[in-house]
Design an enzyme around this catalytic site. Structure first.
Site, PDB file in Angstrom:
ATOM      1  N   PRO A  89       2.964 -11.215  -1.127  1.00 41.73           N
ATOM      2  CA  PRO A  89       4.050 -12.142  -1.488  1.00 41.73           C
ATOM      3  C   PRO A  89       3.777 -12.873  -2.805  1.00 41.73           C
ATOM      4  CG  PRO A  89       3.469 -12.384   0.821  1.00 41.73           C
ATOM      5  CD  PRO A  89       2.418 -11.512   0.213  1.00 41.73           C
ATOM      6  N   GLU A 116      -3.412 -11.906   8.188  1.00 40.50           N
ATOM      7  CA  GLU A 116      -3.021 -13.116   7.456  1.00 40.50           C
ATOM      8  C   GLU A 116      -3.178 -12.941   5.955  1.00 40.50           C
ATOM      9  OE1 GLU A 116      -1.324 -16.898   7.485  1.00 40.50           O
ATOM     10  OE2 GLU A 116      -1.634 -15.462   9.111  1.00 40.50           O
ATOM     11  N   ARG A 154      11.107  10.106  -6.803  1.00 38.17           N
ATOM     12  CA  ARG A 154      12.451  10.594  -7.105  1.00 38.17           C
ATOM     13  C   ARG A 154      12.726  10.636  -8.611  1.00 38.17           C
ATOM     14  NH1 ARG A 154      16.768   7.482  -7.628  1.00 38.17           N
ATOM     15  NH2 ARG A 154      18.011   8.741  -6.178  1.00 38.17           N
ATOM     16  N   ASP A 169      21.714   5.839 -11.150  1.00 34.08           N
ATOM     17  CA  ASP A 169      21.330   4.862 -10.141  1.00 34.08           C
ATOM     18  C   ASP A 169      21.616   3.440 -10.616  1.00 34.08           C
ATOM     19  OD1 ASP A 169      20.375   6.775  -8.428  1.00 34.08           O
ATOM     20  OD2 ASP A 169      18.293   6.599  -9.086  1.00 34.08           O
TER      21      ASP A 169
END
Length: 249
Positions: A89, A116, A154, A169
């Site tokens: 994060p 954690e 891709r 895209d």
């Protein structure tokens, strides 16, 4: 290119390598994925890879030593040292520009955290870049690693059936960084909803104009930040701006 993945759950990556259109990138050897389990270097008879955090608190923290030994193993198998990415994060949000950068690289070593978190000393010593999928927390970095590998796969030549597919895209420079337009297929009428008439006209100039306007409309409504960026980069024409004004009038 080669991606070494440090993960406690190597089985997560089997479907990616063997399924879907992107499997071509892995089966052809364009992208090599090598999996390394830190538990192989875990402590004691139980191959321990985590322990309680100093200072107390919930959860467990991944030990630095098993990760360090696993990383050393991965680096030793490569021709030259590779950058180390960890999914966290704390990282920068993954975006198309980053995917493009890695799709043209020689690969990297991907560290998938669990529990954690990871002992900060390992991060400070070895991690070159941290990457996040967004402002939320998952149970492990494997999901983010899968997302990165799929997105990179891709973009490899020949992986998609049509070379123009990824050029159209959302977020791609081919669309000036805008979201993609809506798409339709058979039947022409479904549940009382009709395919937009312009798409049936055969007039390619009108169709492309409609698609451009839909991209502008959707981006304006759903991702105004992308629209602002495209505008700041000078990617919008006078015709684009005129159409956008009709949306707000």
């Amino acid at each position: 290119m080669r991606f070494d993945v440090l993960t406690l759950f190597p089985e997560f990556f089997v479907p990616l390598i063997n399924s879907g259109v992107t499997r071509r990138a892995f089966q052809s050897g364009q992208i090599q994925v090598v999996l390394h389990n830190p538990r192989d270097h875990g402590e004691g008879n139980y191959r321990r890879v985590d322990d309680r955090p100093f200072g107390g608190g919930p959860g467990m923290v991944m030990l630095a030593e098993p990760l360090t030994l696993t990383l050393a193993q991965a680096q030793s198998q490569r021709k030259k040292p590779a950058p180390v990415l960890m999914f966290s994060p704390h990282g920068r949000a993954l975006h198309h520009g980053m995917v493009q950068r890695w799709s043209k690289s020689e690969g990297a070593i991907l560290v998938c955290g669990r529990y954690e978190g990871v002992d900060q000393r390992f991060i400070d010593a070895f991690v070159d870049e941290q990457v996040s999928l967004g402002d939320f927390v998952m149970s492990g970095g494997e999901f983010a690693a899968l997302a990165l590998l799929d997105a990179v796969a891709r973009l490899q030549p020949g992986v998609l059936g049509d070379a123009e597919s990824h050029a159209q895209d959302s977020f791609n420079a081919g669309l000036d960084g805008l979201l993609d337009c809506p798409h339709y297929t058979r039947p022409e009428s479904w549940n009382g909803q009709q395919v937009p008439v312009v798409l049936l006209s055969g007039n390619h100039q009108r169709i492309e104009q409609w698609r451009r306007q839909q991209r502008l409309r959707l981006t304006s409504q759903l991702r105004p930040d992308l629209l602002a960026h495209a505008r700041s980069q000078g990617r919008l024409s006078q015709e684009d701006e005129s159409f956008l004004k009709t949306l707000s009038s």
